[in-house]
Design a protein around this motif. Sequence first.
Motif, PDB file in Angstrom:
ATOM      1  N   ILE A  66       0.770  -0.949  -0.220  1.00  0.00           N
ATOM      2  CA  ILE A  66       0.092   0.614  -0.140  1.00  0.00           C
ATOM      3  C   ILE A  66       0.973   1.344  -0.073  1.00  0.00           C
ATOM      4  N   GLY A  67       2.381   1.786   0.810  1.00  0.00           N
ATOM      5  CA  GLY A  67       2.945   2.281   0.993  1.00  0.00           C
ATOM      6  C   GLY A  67       3.956   3.052  -0.381  1.00  0.00           C
ATOM      7  N   ILE A  87      -6.278   1.304 -13.753  1.00  0.00           N
ATOM      8  CA  ILE A  87      -6.297   0.168 -14.570  1.00  0.00           C
ATOM      9  C   ILE A  87      -5.542  -1.146 -14.376  1.00  0.00           C
ATOM     10  N   HIS A  88      -6.283  -1.799 -13.749  1.00  0.00           N
ATOM     11  CA  HIS A  88      -5.686  -3.029 -13.174  1.00  0.00           C
ATOM     12  C   HIS A  88      -6.618  -4.323 -13.289  1.00  0.00           C
ATOM     13  N   MET A  89      -5.598  -5.794 -13.173  1.00  0.00           N
ATOM     14  CA  MET A  89      -5.901  -6.934 -13.517  1.00  0.00           C
ATOM     15  C   MET A  89      -7.639  -7.574 -12.657  1.00  0.00           C
ATOM     16  N   SER A  90      -8.275  -8.499 -13.168  1.00  0.00           N
ATOM     17  CA  SER A  90      -9.714  -8.219 -12.629  1.00  0.00           C
ATOM     18  C   SER A  90      -9.805  -8.497 -11.154  1.00  0.00           C
ATOM     19  N   SER A  91     -10.562  -8.279 -10.399  1.00  0.00           N
ATOM     20  CA  SER A  91     -11.001  -8.325  -9.012  1.00  0.00           C
ATOM     21  C   SER A  91     -10.582  -9.969  -8.954  1.00  0.00           C
ATOM     22  N   GLY A  92     -11.002 -11.056  -9.252  1.00  0.00           N
ATOM     23  CA  GLY A  92     -11.605 -11.805  -9.915  1.00  0.00           C
ATOM     24  C   GLY A  92      -9.964 -13.044  -9.856  1.00  0.00           C
ATOM     25  N   ILE A  93      -9.362 -12.458 -10.077  1.00  0.00           N
ATOM     26  CA  ILE A  93      -7.382 -12.715  -9.844  1.00  0.00           C
ATOM     27  C   ILE A  93      -6.993 -11.947  -8.311  1.00  0.00           C
ATOM     28  N   SER A  94      -7.086 -11.454  -8.388  1.00  0.00           N
ATOM     29  CA  SER A  94      -5.777 -10.211  -7.510  1.00  0.00           C
ATOM     30  C   SER A  94      -7.012  -8.982  -6.987  1.00  0.00           C
ATOM     31  N   SER A  99      -7.621  -2.857  -3.790  1.00  0.00           N
ATOM     32  CA  SER A  99      -6.352  -2.332  -2.888  1.00  0.00           C
ATOM     33  C   SER A  99      -6.396  -0.406  -3.218  1.00  0.00           C
ATOM     34  N   VAL A 100      -6.320  -0.473  -4.590  1.00  0.00           N
ATOM     35  CA  VAL A 100      -6.176   0.788  -5.260  1.00  0.00           C
ATOM     36  C   VAL A 100      -7.767   1.624  -4.465  1.00  0.00           C
ATOM     37  N   ALA A 101      -8.688   1.144  -4.798  1.00  0.00           N
ATOM     38  CA  ALA A 101     -10.254   1.923  -4.295  1.00  0.00           C
ATOM     39  C   ALA A 101      -9.906   2.041  -3.043  1.00  0.00           C
ATOM     40  N   PRO A 114     -10.135   4.256  -9.600  1.00  0.00           N
ATOM     41  CA  PRO A 114      -9.511   2.859 -10.010  1.00  0.00           C
ATOM     42  C   PRO A 114     -10.008   2.288 -11.010  1.00  0.00           C
ATOM     43  N   PHE A 115      -9.659   1.364 -11.702  1.00  0.00           N
ATOM     44  CA  PHE A 115     -10.923   0.053 -12.684  1.00  0.00           C
ATOM     45  C   PHE A 115     -10.400  -0.354 -12.992  1.00  0.00           C
ATOM     46  N   ASP A 116     -11.621  -1.653 -12.710  1.00  0.00           N
ATOM     47  CA  ASP A 116     -11.034  -3.132 -12.335  1.00  0.00           C
ATOM     48  C   ASP A 116     -11.524  -3.193 -14.281  1.00  0.00           C
TER      49      ASP A 116
END
Length: 284
Positions: A66-67, A87-94, A99-101, A114-116
């Motif tokens: 997080i830091g 923009i990040h990889m799916s919340s279903g796999i990570s 964390s960003v949100a 943040p964008f999933d």
Amino acid sequence: MKIAVVTDSTAYIKEDYRTREDLFIVPVPLIIDDQVYLEDIDIHVDGFYDKLRQAKSFPKTSQPAIGELFELYDRIGSLGYDAVISIHMSSGISGLVHSVASIASEVKSISVYPFDSLLTSGPMGKMVEVAMDMAQQGEATPDMIVSKLTQMREKVEGLIVVDDLNHLVRGGRLKNGAAIIGTLLKIKPILMFKNGDIVLSEKIRSQKKALKRVEDIALNEVASKPDDSTFYVIHCNNLETAEIVKHDLLKKHKELEVIICDFGPVIGTHLGEKSVAIGVAPKG
């Protein structure tokens, strides 16, 4: 308004975008035999599968601290940006996008959106490229970019043929894997992203037939129409098969835009060597 784009190292992004100063890539940690590696910094596709085969225990993936995320957003803010689309990889796999949100409202130096992506690799990279193009034009607001990405997300698709399901099941990334693992001897499953999760779609008797079926689905059964789409043939150390799939797609539809790319070490850990996928994303 000056807008930057952040993504993570699982995205496949064309080189002319990767070198732009308004893109920032967060490396995802990978742990092999208690040694922590950062994807695309101190571990790359070249040599990764040798490490994977030699590992004493099943590798694990983690999230950036997080830091480190706070430091990144503050640094972007110090460069004069007003907002960042992350923009990040799916919340279903990570859990990365969660964390960003969770910290977005706490970042004071810049507005974080943040964008999933609900998937990863090539289609996620296309979302990054579209966001960067919109930001560069200077007329789009962050909300307009997020709205465009949301429209794209409804049409992207990820279809995967794995050589060995054990990687996904052991890593906990196959949501309906436990129930079907015992039935898959000598069967090559077709997996797909559904609401961000990797799920079993169909069971086929051979890899060749499974790949033909994936090609058919990609060309005929997804929301993004072929002429308006970019096709990504994505592989885990299986370039020969990826080239065959690309050839087959172009044979069926010669005007397609088809890009061959690798799954990086993080996604390769979960899918396993020899996996091949087709990702489809609208061009913009």
